[in-house]
Scaffold this motif. Structure first.
Motif, PDB file in Angstrom:
ATOM      1  N   ILE A 140       5.184  -9.905  -2.755  1.00  0.00           N
ATOM      2  CA  ILE A 140       5.883  -8.627  -2.746  1.00  0.00           C
ATOM      3  C   ILE A 140       6.227  -8.212  -4.174  1.00  0.00           C
ATOM      4  O   ILE A 140       6.043  -7.062  -4.571  1.00  0.00           O
ATOM      5  N   GLU A 141       6.717  -9.161  -4.962  1.00  0.00           N
ATOM      6  CA  GLU A 141       6.994  -8.881  -6.367  1.00  0.00           C
ATOM      7  C   GLU A 141       6.414 -10.019  -7.196  1.00  0.00           C
ATOM      8  O   GLU A 141       6.112 -11.088  -6.665  1.00  0.00           O
ATOM      9  N   ASN A 221      -9.154  -1.009 -16.688  1.00  0.00           N
ATOM     10  CA  ASN A 221      -9.073  -0.185 -15.481  1.00  0.00           C
ATOM     11  C   ASN A 221      -9.256  -1.019 -14.209  1.00  0.00           C
ATOM     12  O   ASN A 221     -10.200  -0.804 -13.442  1.00  0.00           O
ATOM     13  N   PRO A 222      -8.382  -1.999 -13.953  1.00  0.00           N
ATOM     14  CA  PRO A 222      -8.589  -2.894 -12.800  1.00  0.00           C
ATOM     15  C   PRO A 222      -8.638  -2.175 -11.459  1.00  0.00           C
ATOM     16  O   PRO A 222      -9.446  -2.528 -10.593  1.00  0.00           O
ATOM     17  N   PHE A 252       2.635  -6.549  -4.800  1.00  0.00           N
ATOM     18  CA  PHE A 252       2.695  -5.223  -4.186  1.00  0.00           C
ATOM     19  C   PHE A 252       3.461  -4.236  -5.052  1.00  0.00           C
ATOM     20  O   PHE A 252       3.072  -3.068  -5.188  1.00  0.00           O
ATOM     21  N   THR A 253       4.559  -4.671  -5.644  1.00  0.00           N
ATOM     22  CA  THR A 253       5.400  -3.751  -6.411  1.00  0.00           C
ATOM     23  C   THR A 253       4.887  -3.492  -7.824  1.00  0.00           C
ATOM     24  O   THR A 253       5.440  -2.642  -8.529  1.00  0.00           O
ATOM     25  N   SER A 254       3.855  -4.215  -8.257  1.00  0.00           N
ATOM     26  CA  SER A 254       3.398  -4.089  -9.640  1.00  0.00           C
ATOM     27  C   SER A 254       2.156  -3.244  -9.808  1.00  0.00           C
ATOM     28  O   SER A 254       1.899  -2.740 -10.902  1.00  0.00           O
ATOM     29  N   ALA A 255       1.350  -3.098  -8.747  1.00  0.00           N
ATOM     30  CA  ALA A 255       0.104  -2.343  -8.885  1.00  0.00           C
ATOM     31  C   ALA A 255      -0.416  -1.958  -7.516  1.00  0.00           C
ATOM     32  O   ALA A 255      -0.063  -2.572  -6.502  1.00  0.00           O
TER      33      ALA A 255
END
Length: 304
Positions: A140-141, A221-222, A252-255
């Motif tokens: 999640i994080e 550019n992932p 989830f919260t990063s990208a």
């Protein structure tokens, strides 16, 4: 690298047995005797085995206990060979140079590995038994422990006889190359960008049946790379070659990279930190992944 302790599986159901049939299990073979294993490993001589057997007659000790009492072997030697005897080979400390947190390889009979094995059985019954082969793992994080969970599950599935591939699809902050002590080399990003070789999977000699695709050179550019058709084509080829394909993804919260991988895999295991990750974030992640046509197969709560 932080250590984690698996303390709760939110889903699938907790009452599933931990000894369910493995994916493509190897045919059962006669269990080797402990003395023979210690002899082959050079830990005992034939004359030592005779001494152990004599002590067993008068003491009723198990073979390993008798060998330790005679100071012929160390307790860790017995533990190592017992793991091999029961079909759960255990790497010696430092063998392979893998991260010590890879408990399914270094301590397969310990409580953490047992919890992970139970979780792998749940995934087998709830997901892979239906003929599916791909599954993504997403924290999640950042720091949720998803990468270590993916690595340990990959080891467990490989040891059950499944041809297993672990793909580091976290092109922003990859870590599988560190967990498995892989040299810097071309990987997923390079193959998608048509700059690498097609055969980018690295086999691990200490862990038969397991291959790892590292993230490779970090791209600018992932998200766009993972959305390219080349990613799907590459994975289609992998699915034909492997029984289980696990994806380690960004948090989830990063990208937003997770959505391309989740749509490809069809199923996701969410990984959160107990007493740290808000329940609302778990619900939000499940909702967004559902919109990407990915099922949340399970949730794992880690404690650090």
């Amino acid at each position: 690298m932080k250590k984690s302790s698996v303390i709760h599986v939110a889903s699938p159901d907790d009452d599933l047995p931990a000894t369910a049939a493995a994916i493509n299990p190897a045919e059962a073979a006669p269990r080797p005797k402990l003395g023979q294993l210690l002899l082959e490993a050079g830990k005992l001589r034939a004359i030592d085995i005779e001494r152990v057997l004599q002590l067993q007659v008068v003491s009723r000790l198990a073979f390993g206990e008798a060998a330790v009492q005679l100071q012929l072997v160390a307790p860790e030697d017995v533990e190592h060979m017992l793991a091999r005897q029961f079909g759960c080979p255990q790497l010696l400390p430092g063998e392979g140079g893998y991260a010590s947190e890879l408990v399914s390889a270094y301590a397969p009979l310990g409580p953490q590995a047992e919890a992970l094995t139970r979780f792998a059985t749940c995934l087998t019954q709830r997901w892979f038994a239906g003929g599916r082969r791909e599954l993504a793992l997403c924290g999640i994080e950042p720091g949720s422990g998803a990468s270590l969970l993916a690595a340990n599950l990959a080891v467990i599935f490989a040891r059950r006889g499944a041809r297993t591939l672990l793909v580091d699809a976290d092109l922003r902050a990859p870590c599988q190359h560190r967990i498995f002590n892989l040299a810097q080399r071309r990987g997923l990003a390079d193959a998608i960008g048509l700059r690498g070789d097609d055969d980018i999977a690295c086999e691990l000699p200490e862990l038969p049946g397991l291959s790892v695709i590292a993230a490779g050179n970090r791209p600018p550019n992932p998200q766009q790379l993972l959305a390219r058709p080349a990613f799907g084509q590459l994975m289609e080829d992998c699915v034909r070659r492997f029984d289980v394909v696990l994806y380690d993804t960004p948090a989830f919260t990063s990208a937003a990279d997770i959505f391309a991988v989740a749509a490809r895999a069809g199923g996701v295991v969410l990984v959160a930190r107990r007493d740290a990750t808000p329940a609302a974030e778990l619900r939000r992640a499940a909702d967004y992944l559902g919109r990407a046509n990915a099922s949340v197969v399970a949730a794992m709560l880690n404690r650090f």
